[in-house]
Design an enzyme around this catalytic site. Structure first.
Site, PDB file in Angstrom:
ATOM      1  CG  PHE A  59      -0.458   0.653   2.427  1.00 35.49           C
ATOM      2  CD1 PHE A  59       0.385  -0.014   3.297  1.00 35.49           C
ATOM      3  CD2 PHE A  59      -0.802   1.960   2.715  1.00 35.49           C
ATOM      4  CE1 PHE A  59       0.868   0.602   4.429  1.00 35.49           C
ATOM      5  CE2 PHE A  59      -0.329   2.591   3.861  1.00 35.49           C
ATOM      6  CZ  PHE A  59       0.518   1.902   4.719  1.00 35.49           C
ATOM      7  CE  LYS A  60       5.142   1.590   4.648  1.00 36.12           C
ATOM      8  NZ  LYS A  60       4.559   0.274   4.972  1.00 36.12           N
ATOM      9  CG  ASP A  61       3.522   0.852  -4.694  1.00 36.00           C
ATOM     10  OD1 ASP A  61       4.688   1.246  -4.527  1.00 36.00           O
ATOM     11  OD2 ASP A  61       3.227  -0.314  -5.029  1.00 36.00           O
TER      12      ASP A  61
END
Ligand SMILES: *Cc1c(COP(=O)(O)O)cnc(C)c1O
Length: 484
Positions: free
Chosen positions: A116-118
């Site tokens: 999810f850091k994208d």
């Protein structure tokens, strides 16, 4: 919009000034002076924006409430360029799928690095490039990673004008898949540095290099760590997208026209993700509960249950099978505490400077209003262990035919414990199972499938420089590769 520090400092910078900075000068974290409030009709407009014009348009409408120092057409094109189906795999960008009675998984992990850091880092890359070009400046990002953050940063910054990434990681200690993701990049502005040592050695090097303030200034060194406000702001958007989708999916088939209440369960480490949910809720998105799920590193669960925030030392920080949640202190937590205390910067400063920094803890349980305040902010919490993860992954596979990653499993396990009959629980899927195959194999006896495009990446040539744990060597490498 102006920004203030959680420790009460006098400065009031604008968005672009804090974009390229880390902490505020007084050691606090930046927050907007106020949260823009959305009434029912504004929320309805956002819902229509999302359903008719898509995620990028929704992101633009939310970001513009917090950013007034980028011309709107430019901000719009940054959002359009960031949140595309080509990068995130689906037109919804963060689609919901059912996972049992009243439970949905919101996929935040379909970006380039499958975590999810994208969602935030891709936006940050485009914002950085825009602002650096505008200022005619360059930035050299120096970081330490044990996995997800480093690769998300590299995929966001690769090929960007005016930016170089120097990413240290512990040599041989990341999974083969994670190493391949980072080391296979061929972009000239990406430097992978494998340090002979552990993750702490990498962090010490970053601290030593950026602690040399003359060097830091000369080489224009910056970071992309999770306390960056722009990262948090990017994450606020998907709570709206998740909420609108949940309302729509859950209302189908209901006899009454009353919508069920929607809560979010969030696998948490540094408190960045769930803090974005808090911001969305403060803006008026009617989220029922924000469920903070931790693994064995239960600093946050302990706080929400007892009012005691007690940071751990490295000996008491466990290495678990949901490694991206293995934290000893939650770096974004100060933002929530500031709001919890009615935005009292003096008290927040005392808690973190005296309490945490000096004694390793603070205790709010004595404050009469603590429990009511927590309820007011919608927070509840729970904890999940290795056995819980294995069980949740296996059950979800057997009953739903879905494979989920260990972090998502922590969220699902704790989310279920807080589910209310008739209501909806949206569990944030923070990574794809392929990134953590060993645990999936242990849970279900088989390895997860590879998404298209990731076949055989371990066999690609590796671009990495191996070095001893020596800050000077890292400095030399940076000097050799920067335009000075
Ligand atoms: C970073 C990360 C988390 C924790 O998110 P925070 O914002 O630090 O609370 C959870 N799951 C995965 C897969 C992550 O990469």
């Amino acid at each position: 919009m102006r920004y203030l520090s959680t420790r009460g400092g006098a400065e009031r910078p604008g968005f672009c000034d804090i974009l390229l900075e880390g902490l505020a000068p007084d050691g606090g974290l930046y927050l907007p002076e106020h949260y823009p409030k959305l009434d029912a009709s504004a929320l309805e407009d956002l819902k229509i924006t999302y359903t008719t014009r898509g995620y990028a348009a929704l992101a633009f409408e939310i970001l513009r409430l917090y950013i007034d120092d980028i011309p709107l057409p430019d901000l719009k094109s940054i959002c359009d360029k960031t949140y595309t189906q080509a990068v995130f795999g689906t037109p919804e960008i963060t689609p919901l799928r059912a996972c049992g009675e009243g439970v949905y998984l919101q996929a935040l992990s379909n970006g380039p690095t499958l975590a999810f850091k994208d969602m935030a880092m891709q936006l940050l890359g485009n914002l950085f490039e825009y602002e650096l070009t505008r200022r005619g400046e360059e930035l050299n990002i120096l970081g330490a990673t044990s996995g997800d953050t480093g690769s998300a940063a590299e995929y966001a910054m690769r090929g960007k004008k005016g930016i170089r990434v120097f990413m240290t990681s512990p040599n041989g200690r990341m999974s083969a898949f994670q190493q391949a993701q980072m080391f296979s990049l061929t972009d000239e502005n990406i430097f992978n540095i494998a340090i002979d040592g552990v993750f702490d050695d990498c962090q010490d090097i970053v601290k030593a290099v950026s602690g040399d303030l003359v060097f830091k200034k000369r080489l224009k060194i910056g970071t992309v760590n999770s306390i960056n406000w722009a990262r948090l702001l990017a994450q606020v958007v998907y709570y709206f997208a998740g909420f609108f989708q949940a309302q729509k999916l859950a209302s189908i088939g209901l006899a009454s026209h009353q919508s069920p209440r929607v809560s979010f369960a969030v696998p948490s480490g540094n408190f960045g993700n769930v803090c974005a949910g808090h911001v969305a809720r403060m803006m008026g998105l009617p989220i029922a509960h924000l469920v903070v799920a931790t693994n064995e590193n239960d600093v946050l669960d302990e706080f929400f249950k007892t009012g005691v925030y007690r940071v751990r030392n490295s000996a008491s920080t466990f290495e678990t099978s949901s490694p991206s949640m293995d934290i000893s202190k939650a770096s974004n937590f100060e933002r929530f505490v500031f709001d919890l205390l009615g935005r009292d910067g003096v008290q927040t400063k005392a808690l973190f400077e005296e309490g945490v920094a000096r004694h390793g803890f603070f205790d709010l349980s004595g404050q009469a209003s603590f429990t009511t305040q927590l309820a007011h902010f919608g927070f509840v919490s729970g904890k999940s262990t290795h056995q819980d993860r294995l069980k949740t992954i296996a059950q979800t596979y057997q009953t739903q035919g879905q494979l989920i990653d260990p972090h998502t499993a922590d969220g699902l396990k704790v989310g279920r414990e807080h589910s209310l009959a008739g209501d909806v629980m949206v569990v944030l899927e923070t990574a794809l199972p392929i990134k953590f195959s060993a645990t999936i194999l242990e849970a279900v006896g088989q390895v997860p499938p590879r998404p298209p495009g990731f076949e055989g990446i371990e066999l690609l040539p590796k671009h990495v420089i191996v070095m001893p744990a020596d800050a000077q060597k890292v400095k030399d490498l940076m000097v050799q590769n920067c335009n000075l």
